[in-house]
Design a protein around this motif. Structure first.
Motif, mmCIF file in Angstrom:
data_model
loop_
_atom_site.group_PDB
_atom_site.id
_atom_site.type_symbol
_atom_site.label_atom_id
_atom_site.label_comp_id
_atom_site.label_asym_id
_atom_site.label_seq_id
_atom_site.Cartn_x
_atom_site.Cartn_y
_atom_site.Cartn_z
ATOM 1 N N PHE A 167 0.827 -1.143 -0.188
ATOM 2 C CA PHE A 167 -0.006 -0.057 0.073
ATOM 3 C C PHE A 167 0.834 1.281 0.108
ATOM 4 N N GLY A 168 1.789 1.274 -0.652
ATOM 5 C CA GLY A 168 2.985 2.394 -1.053
ATOM 6 C C GLY A 168 3.692 2.827 0.156
ATOM 7 N N ASN A 169 3.730 1.778 1.344
ATOM 8 C CA ASN A 169 4.539 1.780 2.323
ATOM 9 C C ASN A 169 6.094 1.030 2.262
ATOM 10 N N VAL A 170 6.819 1.704 2.833
ATOM 11 C CA VAL A 170 8.299 1.191 2.493
ATOM 12 C C VAL A 170 9.236 1.306 3.820
ATOM 13 N N VAL A 171 9.992 0.210 3.730
ATOM 14 C CA VAL A 171 11.168 0.087 5.007
ATOM 15 C C VAL A 171 12.395 -0.020 4.592
ATOM 16 N N ASN A 172 13.375 0.666 5.319
ATOM 17 C CA ASN A 172 14.759 0.547 4.817
ATOM 18 C C ASN A 172 15.323 -0.777 4.993
ATOM 19 N N SER A 173 15.843 -1.528 4.167
ATOM 20 C CA SER A 173 16.174 -3.041 4.090
ATOM 21 C C SER A 173 17.446 -3.150 5.205
ATOM 22 N N GLN A 174 18.082 -2.171 5.199
ATOM 23 C CA GLN A 174 19.372 -2.248 6.295
ATOM 24 C C GLN A 174 18.975 -2.284 7.855
ATOM 25 N N LYS A 175 17.704 -1.830 8.152
ATOM 26 C CA LYS A 175 17.116 -1.786 9.363
ATOM 27 C C LYS A 175 16.421 -3.106 9.877
ATOM 28 N N ILE A 176 15.933 -3.786 8.958
ATOM 29 C CA ILE A 176 15.093 -5.308 9.220
ATOM 30 C C ILE A 176 15.784 -6.274 9.839
ATOM 31 N N VAL A 177 15.416 -6.619 10.923
ATOM 32 C CA VAL A 177 16.125 -7.609 11.622
ATOM 33 C C VAL A 177 15.254 -9.075 11.416
ATOM 34 N N ALA A 178 13.964 -8.946 11.262
ATOM 35 C CA ALA A 178 13.125 -10.125 11.305
ATOM 36 C C ALA A 178 11.788 -9.767 10.493
ATOM 37 N N VAL A 179 11.167 -10.851 10.020
ATOM 38 C CA VAL A 179 10.011 -10.752 9.445
ATOM 39 C C VAL A 179 9.040 -11.838 10.070
ATOM 40 N N VAL A 180 8.195 -11.801 10.831
ATOM 41 C CA VAL A 180 7.545 -12.783 11.668
ATOM 42 C C VAL A 180 6.135 -13.007 11.479
ATOM 43 N N ASN A 181 5.369 -13.978 11.288
ATOM 44 C CA ASN A 181 4.076 -14.176 11.630
ATOM 45 C C ASN A 181 3.334 -13.594 12.704
ATOM 46 N N PRO A 182 2.242 -12.784 12.785
ATOM 47 C CA PRO A 182 1.904 -12.303 14.026
ATOM 48 C C PRO A 182 0.860 -13.134 15.052
#
Length: 88
Positions: A9-24
């Motif tokens: 939806f047009g939202n972006v995140v800095n890839s260098q700051k991501i530690v984990a992507v987890v299931n809620p």
């Protein structure tokens, strides 16, 4: 140089700051989200849709996204592949 990853939806995140992507749906993740709710450490990027992933950043910020974790992981991998091509 920082690369941005589309989290929906047009939202972006800095890839260098991501530690984990987890299931809620996991209980520990639910507790993490509840503990930071109402503070400046939670960013809701779901646009009112169901939360399908929680992104944990190195700055101790949790980002809620309506995109599946595997989709975000694939986009992250594509950014890393493109980063390698930039240096050649």
């Amino acid at each position: 140089m920082a690369k941005l990853i589309n989290i929906g939806f047009g939202n972006v995140v800095n890839s260098q700051k991501i530690v984990a992507v987890v299931n809620p749906d996991a209980a520990p993740v639910k507790r993490m989200v509840q503990s930071v709710k109402g503070s400046n450490s939670l960013v809701d990027a779901t646009q009112g849709r169901k939360t399908k992933s929680v992104i944990v950043t190195s700055d101790d910020i949790l980002i809620l996204s309506a995109i599946q974790p595997d989709t975000i992981a694939r986009r992250f991998a594509e950014v890393l592949e493109n980063k390698g091509e930039d240096h050649e």
